[in-house]
Write an enzyme that holds these catalytic residues in place. Structure first.
Site, PDB file in Angstrom:
ATOM      1  N   GLU A  58       0.804  -1.229   0.000  1.00 25.61           N
ATOM      2  CA  GLU A  58       0.000   0.000   0.000  1.00 25.61           C
ATOM      3  C   GLU A  58       0.834   1.274   0.000  1.00 25.61           C
ATOM      4  OE1 GLU A  58      -0.781  -2.685   1.706  1.00 25.61           O
ATOM      5  OE2 GLU A  58      -2.844  -3.130   1.117  1.00 25.61           O
ATOM      6  N   HIS A  69      -9.992  -4.514  11.076  1.00 25.70           N
ATOM      7  CA  HIS A  69     -10.660  -4.420   9.775  1.00 25.70           C
ATOM      8  C   HIS A  69     -11.987  -3.678   9.833  1.00 25.70           C
ATOM      9  CE1 HIS A  69      -7.715  -7.519   8.876  1.00 25.70           C
ATOM     10  NE2 HIS A  69      -8.000  -7.413   7.587  1.00 25.70           N
TER      11      HIS A  69
END
Ligand SMILES: Cc1ncc(C[n+]2csc(CCOP(=O)(O)OP(=O)(O)O)c2C)c(N)n1
Ligand SMILES: [Mg+2]
Lengths: 473, 354
Positions: free
Chosen positions: A203, A272
């Site tokens: 990322e 998450h």
């Protein structure tokens, strides 16, 4: 011509220092780079190097002198052929930045003191410009088609990619796998591997690479598998994408979209499940949008892709499969920066974005059954925020509840409450309330997860509270 | 001016310490080594190195006078790296670097006055005074910053290379980074993607032997930074970065590799900064003798000067260059001091493109 050697500033905060030692004496010749003296700054002992070459004609400040002001002449350097040491010039107060020359440096008499007071906070007193007018939203009377948020997002990308060769999509599993949540379904087939690019799981790297591609005049759409993972990339989003236009004096923008699911999914626990709306909305230089309906998802994503600025596009995994009516327009575009009143009401204003809009509508229906008519505003854009629509509504209802999935502390609701206090304080009949996720990391256990998330029932309770109603519902 | 250099140390592919000169790896092929730049090219490289040196000295001076604030990282000592590389770059190529960026901007032909005015935080600076020493850009010259976050420029450079490839414009990106930056994770994320996608990018590691106060040996496991791309199949060469001709030769090779579509390339430039990390660094982590030895025996400007004189340039010619550079730098400083501070209304401009 003789050169005056001045007490240098050797740190960002130094205003004076101790001349602790001379390493040269009168008559010595020096070359550029030779160490001629040592001085103690507010931080450390530093060596002073000669910048020019010549002969030391005179030393004006002896070693061991304390409190030598930055800018004071400490020695005179004679150039080849010179023998005469000219009189030294006035010491200047060097370390202060030369702000608008006169009043700040002048003698502190009454008049100048007030001039200083008036002049000093000059920057702070510059009014922030009013938000640029946002283009009107097309009022759609034509036919519509039922589609999911997922399809609407995909169509938005595909339509824009057909129009502009510079647009490409990059992220983990966006191409061959057709998207971790199938949002990019079919794009690889239509646009080829040149424009739909599977990345390694990296990322930080691909966010930075996307920024570079935007600098290189491409139009990247960077997908994060979820925004939780954008934390690895947040440095590039903020420091490289959001700030460059300003740091370049307007020369270099960064036209890029960072998109992906944000907020809580289901039973995936703390790492998450988090809403990043307030994180990104905090930062100047970004636009932040978070749609609820499929029509807005499509229209706003098209706007985001066309926008010359970095746009954070916060989707919601739970919403992907939900269906809405979407206008069958050739080019359905919803302007960034405009909220949408999704339900009218006169008694209380409820603001929400993304998945919370559905819960707010559910709560509004329930409240209606006890005679409280709520006006529900889908914020859609968090930066820029459509403050006008919110204030207009609050002036009518006199009450406001802000809903979001994120943590309460320093969240979007905190900002909205402040905006309402600034712009509609006199109209309030009750304190602003907020309905948020609980101030805890998301738990895994089903019952705890439900408790941690803001529910329609919480909004109902808040609605009754701001309307001073007791009793069950 | 006395000629301080005893011997010309130039040798292609040789490192500063010399002992690694036997290394076979990455030595550019003979044909390229023999392709010597013309006298004019060498004079121009000399001019650019002197320009950077004098510019940085002036910046140091203005910092001392309080006219430049904050962090100010000087490039003195490292001039050969950017000048050698940019001497073989083409107009369509792009450049990105760290906060130690003044030399890179001058080597990209950006205006000395505009750069200096940014250092002094004035309206005529490249960023209207809003970026400062570490954050400057010139789209026109394909210079994409000036980045204050260590190693952030590395994936950005790969992104620019991605755009070169996407657009098929034939350009190559030069992404400059420090030895300290070479330990950042995002560098390896970038190596991986650049190699995977054969991006035309040269990672120029300017190994000046220190990241702030930490020497390479205290920060890097395995000190051969040129080898850091090995796992990704990226060729890496270690070059004497104090020798502008060696730098140029290596850069030619790297550019040919990238332009041929063979993907990224690593150039580890062994170099040295004479000044502290920034203006406020007393540099106690190294000895004065170490600095002096570099200056006296490896100075990039003196080395090229030697070559030029040996090959027929005369003192007057070089003196003339020195004089002209002095004037450019003097004018730049005057310009930077005369330019007004940005108008207060600039506070709220350039945040969002309307
Ligand atoms: C991410 C990050 N961490 C730390 C810093 C503070 N910092 C600025 S320069 C520097 C040293 C970098 O050394 P190197 O990469 O060798 O470059 P050089 O300064 O030698 O050119 C550090 C630690 C920073 N700017 N960014
Ligand atoms: Mg270094």
């Amino acid at each position: 011509m003789a050169i005056e050697i001045k007490m240098p500033a050797l740190s960002p905060t130094m205003t004076e220092g101790r001349l602790s030692r001379w390493l040269v004496s009168q008559g010595d010749s020096v070359a550029s780079g030779d160490v001629i003296a040592e001085i103690e700054t507010d931080k450390a002992t530093m060596e002073v190097e000669a910048i020019d070459e010549g002969t030391i004609g005179a030393i004006h400040i002896g070693e061991g002198t304390d409190g030598v002001a930055v800018g004071a002449v400490i020695a005179t350097l004679l150039e080849e052929g010179e023998t005469e040491v000219p009189p030294i010039s006035q010491p200047v107060s060097g370390a202060t930045t030369p702000v608008a020359e006169a009043p700040t440096q002048a003698a502190p008499n009454q008049e100048t003191a007030s001039a200083v007071a008036a002049a000093a906070p000059i920057a702070a007193s510059v009014a922030a410009p009013a938000a640029a007018p946002v283009g009107a939203e097309p009022d759609w009377q034509g036919s519509t088609r039922t589609m999911t948020v997922r399809e609407a997002l995909r169509d938005a990308m595909a339509e824009e990619m057909r129009q502009d060769e510079r647009i490409f999509v990059m992220g983990e599993e966006v191409a061959e796998y057709q998207g971790a949540y199938k949002v990019t379904q079919g794009l690889l087939d239509e646009f080829s591997a040149k424009r739909v690019i599977d990345t390694p799981i990296t990322e930080h790297g691909f966010a930075g690479l996307g920024v570079g591609a935007a600098f290189g005049d491409l139009r990247p759409i960077i997908e994060f598998m979820t925004f939780n993972f954008s934390m690895q990339a947040i440095d590039h989003i903020i420091n490289s994408a959001a700030k460059t236009l300003y740091m370049s004096g307007g020369q270099m923008g960064c036209p890029i979209v960072f998109r992906g699911p944000n907020g809580a999914a289901s039973r995936v626990a703390a790492q998450h499940s988090q809403c990043y709306a307030s994180w990104y909305a905090h930062c100047p230089g970004l636009k932040v949008v978070s749609p609820w309906s499929a029509a807005d998802a499509k229209g706003l994503l098209k706007s985001a892709i066309r926008d010359p600025n970095p746009v954070i596009f916060l989707e919601n995994e739970v919403m992907y499969g939900q269906s809405f009516e979407v206008p069958e327009a050739d080019d359905w575009v919803v302007p960034i920066g405009r909220a949408n009143i999704v339900r009218q009401g006169a008694d209380v204003t409820i603001t929400a974005f993304s998945i919370m809009v559905g819960k707010a509508l559910e709560a509004a229906e329930a409240l209606s059954s006890i005679g409280i008519e709520a006006e529900v505003i889908d914020l859609r854009s968090l930066r820029p925020l459509d403050t006008e629509t919110i204030l207009t509504s609050v002036k009518k209802t006199g009450r406001m509840i802000s809903c979001e999935e994120g943590f309460p502390f320093a969240g979007i609701g905190a900002e909205l409450a402040m905006q309402v206090m600034d712009g509609a304080f006199d109209y309030l009949d009750a304190p602003v309330m907020r309905v948020t996720g609980k101030d805890v990391p998301m738990p895994y256990a089903a019952n705890l997860e439900t408790l941690a998330l803001p529910q329609a029932q919480d909004i109902i309770e808040a609605g009754k509270a701001v309307c001073y109603r007791a009793g069950g519902l | 001016m006395a000629n301080k250099v005893a011997a010309n140390k130039r040798a292609e592919g040789k490192t500063v310490e010399g002992k690694k000169s036997e290394r076979k790896r990455g030595r550019p092929p003979k044909s390229i080594i023999n392709d010597k730049p013309s006298a004019d090219t060498m004079l121009e490289m000399y001019r650019q190195m002197v320009l950077i040196r004098r510019f940085e000295e002036k910046a140091g001076q203005l910092y001392g006078m309080g006219q430049i604030g904050g962090f100010c990282h000087l490039y003195i000592g490292q001039e050969a790296v950017v000048v050698g590389i940019q001497s073989v770059a083409k107009e369509m190529d792009s450049v990105v670097t760290s906060y130690r960026d003044h030399g890179h901007m001058l080597a990209c032909d950006m205006d000395a006055g505009g750069v200096m005015a940014e250092l002094t935080g004035r309206e005529d600076g490249y960023s209207k005074g809003k970026g400062g020493s570490m954050h400057m850009f010139s789209r026109e010259k394909n210079f994409y910053g000036g980045h204050g976050i260590v190693a952030a420029q590395v994936p950005i450079g790969a992104g620019l290379a991605f755009a070169h490839k996407y657009n098929g414009d034939g350009g190559v990106n030069m992404a400059y980074l420090g030895d300290g930056a070479a330990n950042q994770g995002q560098v390896y994320e970038t190596f991986n993607m650049a190699a995977l996608w054969s991006l035309p990018v040269i990672f120029v590691i300017e190994n000046n032997q220190y990241g702030m106060g930490t020497s390479v040996s205290r920060a890097a496991a395995g000190q051969e930074l040129a080898d850091r791309g090995k796992a990704y199949g990226i060729p890496g060469v270690q070059v004497d970065g104090m020798d502008v001709l060696a730098v140029r030769t290596a850069a030619e090779e790297a550019l040919a590799h990238c332009r041929a579509g063979k993907g990224p390339y690593i150039l580890e430039m062994k170099t040295y900064r004479y000044r502290g990390h920034s203006m406020s660094d007393p540099a106690k982590y190294r000895t004065r003798e170490e600095v002096d030895a570099m200056r006296k025996q490896h100075d990039p400007i003196e080395q090229l000067r030697d070559v030029l004189l040996r090959e027929g340039a005369d003192e007057a010619q070089l003196k003339d260059i020195d004089q002209k550079v002095k004037k450019i730098v003097g004018d730049a400083a005057d310009f930077a001091l005369a330019s007004p501070e940005p108008n207060a209304s600039e506070l709220y401009t350039d945040i969002i493109v309307a």
